[in-house]
Design a protein around this motif. Structure first.
Motif, PDB file in Angstrom:
ATOM      1  N   HIS A  23      36.479  40.493  43.141  1.00  0.00           N
ATOM      2  CA  HIS A  23      37.546  39.877  43.930  1.00  0.00           C
ATOM      3  C   HIS A  23      37.063  38.587  44.584  1.00  0.00           C
ATOM      4  N   ARG A  24      35.847  38.587  45.101  1.00  0.00           N
ATOM      5  CA  ARG A  24      35.306  37.360  45.695  1.00  0.00           C
ATOM      6  C   ARG A  24      35.058  36.301  44.631  1.00  0.00           C
ATOM      7  N   TYR A  25      34.622  36.719  43.459  1.00  0.00           N
ATOM      8  CA  TYR A  25      34.440  35.798  42.342  1.00  0.00           C
ATOM      9  C   TYR A  25      35.786  35.175  41.963  1.00  0.00           C
ATOM     10  N   HIS A  26      36.829  36.005  41.970  1.00  0.00           N
ATOM     11  CA  HIS A  26      38.187  35.520  41.697  1.00  0.00           C
ATOM     12  C   HIS A  26      38.592  34.451  42.719  1.00  0.00           C
ATOM     13  N   HIS A  27      38.330  34.693  43.999  1.00  0.00           N
ATOM     14  CA  HIS A  27      38.689  33.712  45.027  1.00  0.00           C
ATOM     15  C   HIS A  27      37.839  32.447  44.929  1.00  0.00           C
ATOM     16  N   GLN A  28      36.592  32.589  44.497  1.00  0.00           N
ATOM     17  CA  GLN A  28      35.719  31.430  44.386  1.00  0.00           C
ATOM     18  C   GLN A  28      36.164  30.501  43.255  1.00  0.00           C
ATOM     19  N   TYR A  29      36.638  31.084  42.158  1.00  0.00           N
ATOM     20  CA  TYR A  29      37.002  30.301  40.975  1.00  0.00           C
ATOM     21  C   TYR A  29      38.483  30.465  40.622  1.00  0.00           C
ATOM     22  N   VAL A  30      39.348  30.496  41.620  1.00  0.00           N
ATOM     23  CA  VAL A  30      40.761  30.750  41.397  1.00  0.00           C
ATOM     24  C   VAL A  30      41.368  29.718  40.442  1.00  0.00           C
ATOM     25  N   ASP A  31      42.145  30.221  39.488  1.00  0.00           N
ATOM     26  CA  ASP A  31      42.843  29.403  38.489  1.00  0.00           C
ATOM     27  C   ASP A  31      41.924  28.445  37.737  1.00  0.00           C
ATOM     28  N   SER A  32      40.752  28.917  37.393  1.00  0.00           N
ATOM     29  CA  SER A  32      39.843  28.149  36.544  1.00  0.00           C
ATOM     30  C   SER A  32      39.404  29.053  35.396  1.00  0.00           C
ATOM     31  N   GLU A  33      38.600  28.518  34.498  1.00  0.00           N
ATOM     32  CA  GLU A  33      38.172  29.316  33.354  1.00  0.00           C
ATOM     33  C   GLU A  33      37.281  30.478  33.759  1.00  0.00           C
ATOM     34  N   LYS A  34      36.650  30.390  34.912  1.00  0.00           N
ATOM     35  CA  LYS A  34      35.775  31.470  35.373  1.00  0.00           C
ATOM     36  C   LYS A  34      36.535  32.578  36.109  1.00  0.00           C
ATOM     37  N   ASP A  35      37.802  32.339  36.415  1.00  0.00           N
ATOM     38  CA  ASP A  35      38.597  33.311  37.153  1.00  0.00           C
ATOM     39  C   ASP A  35      38.948  34.487  36.238  1.00  0.00           C
ATOM     40  N   PRO A  36      38.484  35.713  36.586  1.00  0.00           N
ATOM     41  CA  PRO A  36      38.769  36.856  35.723  1.00  0.00           C
ATOM     42  C   PRO A  36      40.223  37.307  35.742  1.00  0.00           C
ATOM     43  N   HIS A  37      41.011  36.851  36.723  1.00  0.00           N
ATOM     44  CA  HIS A  37      42.397  37.293  36.858  1.00  0.00           C
ATOM     45  C   HIS A  37      43.408  36.186  36.638  1.00  0.00           C
ATOM     46  N   SER A  38      42.979  35.031  36.168  1.00  0.00           N
ATOM     47  CA  SER A  38      43.879  33.890  36.078  1.00  0.00           C
ATOM     48  C   SER A  38      44.882  34.046  34.933  1.00  0.00           C
ATOM     49  N   PRO A  39      46.162  33.823  35.216  1.00  0.00           N
ATOM     50  CA  PRO A  39      47.149  33.829  34.141  1.00  0.00           C
ATOM     51  C   PRO A  39      47.164  32.504  33.370  1.00  0.00           C
ATOM     52  N   ILE A  40      46.446  31.506  33.866  1.00  0.00           N
ATOM     53  CA  ILE A  40      46.465  30.178  33.278  1.00  0.00           C
ATOM     54  C   ILE A  40      45.481  30.072  32.126  1.00  0.00           C
TER      55      ILE A  40
END
Length: 157
Positions: A139-156
């Motif tokens: 979850h913290r990794y998601h917030h650190q890299y939000v909406d980027s290629e590193k984001d594990p939850h990004s719909p983009i």
């Protein structure tokens, strides 16, 4: 400096996948996510040409099993089972994941006595969302890299 670099990167990502139609108007190659202002910059291959890990296969099998099992629900419905499921949802979903994993452990939104913090974290483990350390780190990794290629939850991406 960091913010302007980030804005430039976002501007570059937005402009990278623009195409020109017959009237000379720029349009997005992939479009927008419905009911959102989020621009899709690259389509994700969720099934085809994807490297499937053992964890991915286990999760697919688990979800297929649960959904096939739910087909029997109309034939075995009782109000007692309904209330047990509602109680389990509140206990595991709300207290285990939302209150414990998300608000308390990942964001430190509030303090709990240690016995209650550990109890809620244990309930979170029972919700089959993996262990607290993994959940909070993802979850913290998601917030650190939000909406980027590193984001594990990004719909983009």
């Amino acid at each position: 400096m960091h913010i302007s670099k980030h804005v430039h990167c976002l501007h570059h990502l937005k402009m990278k996948n623009l195409i020109t139609d017959s009237h000379g108007v720029k349009e997005l190659k992939y479009g927008k996510i419905p009911f959102s202002d989020v621009l899709v910059t690259r389509r994700r291959n969720l099934f085809i040409d994807r490297k499937w890990r053992a964890t991915d296969i286990k999760l697919v099998v688990w979800f297929l099993f649960i959904h096939l099992l739910s087909l029997f629900a109309p034939f075995t419905f009782t109000w007692d089972a309904f209330w047990v499921a509602t109680f389990a949802y509140v206990l595991f979903g709300l207290f285990g994941v939302n209150v414990s994993y998300h608000r308390n452990l990942a964001h430190h939104s509030f303090k709990l006595p240690k016995w209650l913090e550990y109890s809620f974290a244990y309930i979170g483990v029972l919700s089959m969302q993996r262990d607290p350390i993994f959940w909070v780190s993802m979850h913290r990794y998601h917030h650190q890299y939000v909406d980027s290629e590193k984001d594990p939850h990004s719909p983009i991406f």
